[in-house]
Scaffold this active site. Sequence first.
Site, PDB file in Angstrom:
ATOM      1  CB  THR A 184      -0.912   0.029   1.236  1.00 20.54           C
ATOM      2  OG1 THR A 184      -0.091   0.035   2.394  1.00 20.54           O
ATOM      3  CG2 THR A 184      -1.833  -1.172   1.267  1.00 20.54           C
ATOM      4  CD  GLU A 329      -5.024  -2.945   1.911  1.00 17.99           C
ATOM      5  OE1 GLU A 329      -5.339  -2.304   0.877  1.00 17.99           O
ATOM      6  OE2 GLU A 329      -4.452  -2.429   2.876  1.00 17.99           O
ATOM      7  CE  LYS A 438     -15.240   9.460  14.653  1.00 23.96           C
ATOM      8  NZ  LYS A 438     -14.082   8.638  14.769  1.00 23.96           N
ATOM      9  CD1 TRP A 443     -18.911  10.371  13.486  1.00 23.28           C
ATOM     10  CD2 TRP A 443     -18.841   8.703  12.010  1.00 23.28           C
ATOM     11  NE1 TRP A 443     -18.352   9.286  14.111  1.00 23.28           N
ATOM     12  CE2 TRP A 443     -18.302   8.248  13.229  1.00 23.28           C
ATOM     13  CE3 TRP A 443     -18.896   7.817  10.932  1.00 23.28           C
ATOM     14  CZ2 TRP A 443     -17.822   6.940  13.396  1.00 23.28           C
ATOM     15  CZ3 TRP A 443     -18.425   6.527  11.091  1.00 23.28           C
ATOM     16  CH2 TRP A 443     -17.883   6.098  12.319  1.00 23.28           C
TER      17      TRP A 443
HETATM   18  P1  ADP Z   1      -3.417   3.612  -0.334  1.00 21.06           P
HETATM   19  O1  ADP Z   1      -3.777   4.880  -1.057  1.00 21.06           O
HETATM   20  O2  ADP Z   1      -3.698   3.652   1.126  1.00 21.06           O
HETATM   21  O3  ADP Z   1      -2.138   3.002  -0.684  1.00 21.06           O
HETATM   22  P2  ADP Z   1      -5.050   2.148  -2.178  1.00 21.06           P
HETATM   23  O4  ADP Z   1      -4.384   2.772  -3.321  1.00 21.06           O
HETATM   24  O5  ADP Z   1      -5.236   0.697  -2.151  1.00 21.06           O
HETATM   25  O6  ADP Z   1      -4.387   2.485  -0.847  1.00 21.06           O
HETATM   26  O7  ADP Z   1      -6.390   2.926  -1.972  1.00 21.06           O
HETATM   27  C1  ADP Z   1      -7.509   2.367  -1.369  1.00 21.06           C
HETATM   28  C2  ADP Z   1      -8.394   3.436  -0.833  1.00 21.06           C
HETATM   29  O8  ADP Z   1      -8.674   4.423  -1.816  1.00 21.06           O
HETATM   30  C3  ADP Z   1      -9.749   2.927  -0.419  1.00 21.06           C
HETATM   31  O9  ADP Z   1      -9.704   2.332   0.847  1.00 21.06           O
HETATM   32  C4  ADP Z   1     -10.570   4.200  -0.448  1.00 21.06           C
HETATM   33  O10 ADP Z   1     -10.391   4.964   0.724  1.00 21.06           O
HETATM   34  C5  ADP Z   1      -9.969   4.953  -1.595  1.00 21.06           C
HETATM   35  N1  ADP Z   1     -10.777   4.758  -2.788  1.00 21.06           N
HETATM   36  C6  ADP Z   1     -10.593   3.869  -3.776  1.00 21.06           C
HETATM   37  N2  ADP Z   1     -11.526   4.010  -4.729  1.00 21.06           N
HETATM   38  C7  ADP Z   1     -12.342   5.006  -4.310  1.00 21.06           C
HETATM   39  C8  ADP Z   1     -13.501   5.629  -4.853  1.00 21.06           C
HETATM   40  N3  ADP Z   1     -14.021   5.270  -6.018  1.00 21.06           N
HETATM   41  N4  ADP Z   1     -14.067   6.623  -4.134  1.00 21.06           N
HETATM   42  C9  ADP Z   1     -13.563   7.025  -2.949  1.00 21.06           C
HETATM   43  N5  ADP Z   1     -12.471   6.484  -2.403  1.00 21.06           N
HETATM   44  C10 ADP Z   1     -11.857   5.487  -3.071  1.00 21.06           C
END
Ligand code: ADP
Length: 618
Positions: A184, A329, A438, A443
């Site tokens: 990630t 994930e 919050k 929320w």
């Molecule tokens: P990170 O940015 O933490 O490395 P990822 O690239 O796997 O992780 O991103 C996953 C996260 O991106 C999701 O848990 C969510 O918060 C956000 N995300 C992914 N697709 C969308 C979407 N279409 N709309 C809003 N948030 C999104």
Amino acid sequence: MQGLMQDWPLTVDKILDHAKAWHGGREIVSRSVEGPIVRTTYAEIHERAKRVSNALLGLGILPGDRVATLAWNTGRHIEAWYGIMGMGAVCHTLNPRLFAEQLVYIINHADDRIIITDLTFVPVLASIRDQIPGVKHIIVLSDEAHLDGSLPGALAYETLVENASADISWGGFDENTAAGLCYTSGTTGNPKGVLYSHRSNFLHTLVTMGSDVLGIKATDTVLPVVPMFHANAWGLTFSAPAVGAKLVMPGPKLDGASVHELLETEGVTFSAAVPTVWQMLLTHLRTSKGTLSTLKRVVIGGSAVPEAIVRGFRDEYGVDVTHAWGMTETSPLGTQATPNYAISQMDAEQQLQFKLKQGRAPLGIELKLVDDDDKPLPHDGTTFGRLKVAGPFVVGEYFRAEGGKILDQDGFFDTGDVATLDEHGVMQITDRAKDVIKSGGEWISSIEIENIAAGHPKAELAAVIGVVHPKWDERPLLLVKLKTGEAATKDEFLQFLDGKIAKWWMPDDVVFVDEIPLGATGKIDKKLIRERMKDYVLPPAAGVASGAVALAAPPEPKIYAPEPEPEPVVEPGHEDDAWLHWTPDAAQSVDRSRREAPAAPADHVEAPADAQLPFRGR
Ligand code: ADP
């Protein structure tokens, strides 16, 4: 009693075998790092990938070893992927937009044995070479002529491929064997390794091929702008060969003009990318009066798609947008906003409201919405809760992580996202758990406010964070980066929001900034914004906002200096796309800006001293 069907392990090498057997002449077109457009076919890619496997064996790689790639989307990268996975080694995709310290951490944590890299990233690897002693070889995706000696011992990919035999049997191992590794990005904490198996990738491919999911077909021409190093290009480098679609690989050029050129010259019908890329394409199309003559569908995900993008594509260019949600994930596709029957019967404007949500779960993804005590919440479209997910291509535990267990007692993974589910089963992300505001025990969705604010005609980007409030715990603060040449007042933005959000969600203040920082995967880096704004105090008049704050005329004070822009690779006319063009110089300059607070005028809030930490815990 057991069934009596064949035991046919679900390993990804079979995907490329299938493409070679039945779509062998179908093209893969790449914009190479060296410059020219390169044309190849699934049959050729298959043969060269087999040579890659033999070359790796010759360099001492054994099944289970990690072989990293640090590379753009090109045909060579696909060869390397299948060559690594086919022989049972693990393909670890490194994200070049990470800072050098993060790359060192991840490479060492994964215990990578070989790194296969594009020429672009030779300088950064040269700069960290002595910190990654476990890496035995670095292979540069080019020929001997392009190696400049700056990385001693580097091997030319083309020479290795030429000298290796294509005679090797792939597969033959258990389908649960590890195939890929992706960390990630670290925008939300320490990078964590997700170790995909052949089976999980194969099942993800079958599911995403469904027509209510990606729905690509043999007749499609697919351009994955989303990088292979970011969550497997959303599986497209598996699903395109699986169906025999033509692939167009954009290489290092991801700005609006370059993407548009490929869309038109190669007859692309389907593409996928994060919203920032599509925003740049729309801007380019509008300023250049360009057209999209073949593009039919785009999938947008990674962060929420703004309404203006969906409307822009639909109304101006006749292109259908599918919004998707997922994460590293979840392999990564989790939900897609394709309509169910009831939604398909609604009029276009009603359907649009569902298109803006993150969508429905396909077969293979289970969703649940719970409160902090893990109690199920109603699917009424308004109650927010924690989104949990389970399925055969959802992470079970992180690679080499301390603490081990990450699933709840029912085997569900907490996504860290806050969401609603409506009566149609359509999910909407309202925030990340740590970003939700919050206020007075309730929320507030930061994402919802920023999406609306970003639709203001003068706004280029908007971000909302919660700031401490003596009475309400937290209140929303809106940060806006205006489009070049625009000026605006707070009032304009508050009035724009008025009526579109609940009164008590109204931001207590609006601050105009030079830059809204984006993380390594192109998402707004709220962790960095919060660090930068930690000394910010709400104006005295602010309470629970009435929405009618009397405001002074522009210019508003700037809150912090922009991060240095990467310079050398920005082409004329593409200045706004600079963040997409990675160079080691750019990374180093951004890196420095994180380590040392930028020199700021007196009225600027300085970046805090600890902002340089490459990653912090959630
Ligand atoms: P990170 O940015 O933490 O490395 P990822 O690239 O796997 O992780 O991103 C996953 C996260 O991106 C999701 O848990 C969510 O918060 C956000 N995300 C992914 N697709 C969308 C979407 N279409 N709309 C809003 N948030 C999104």
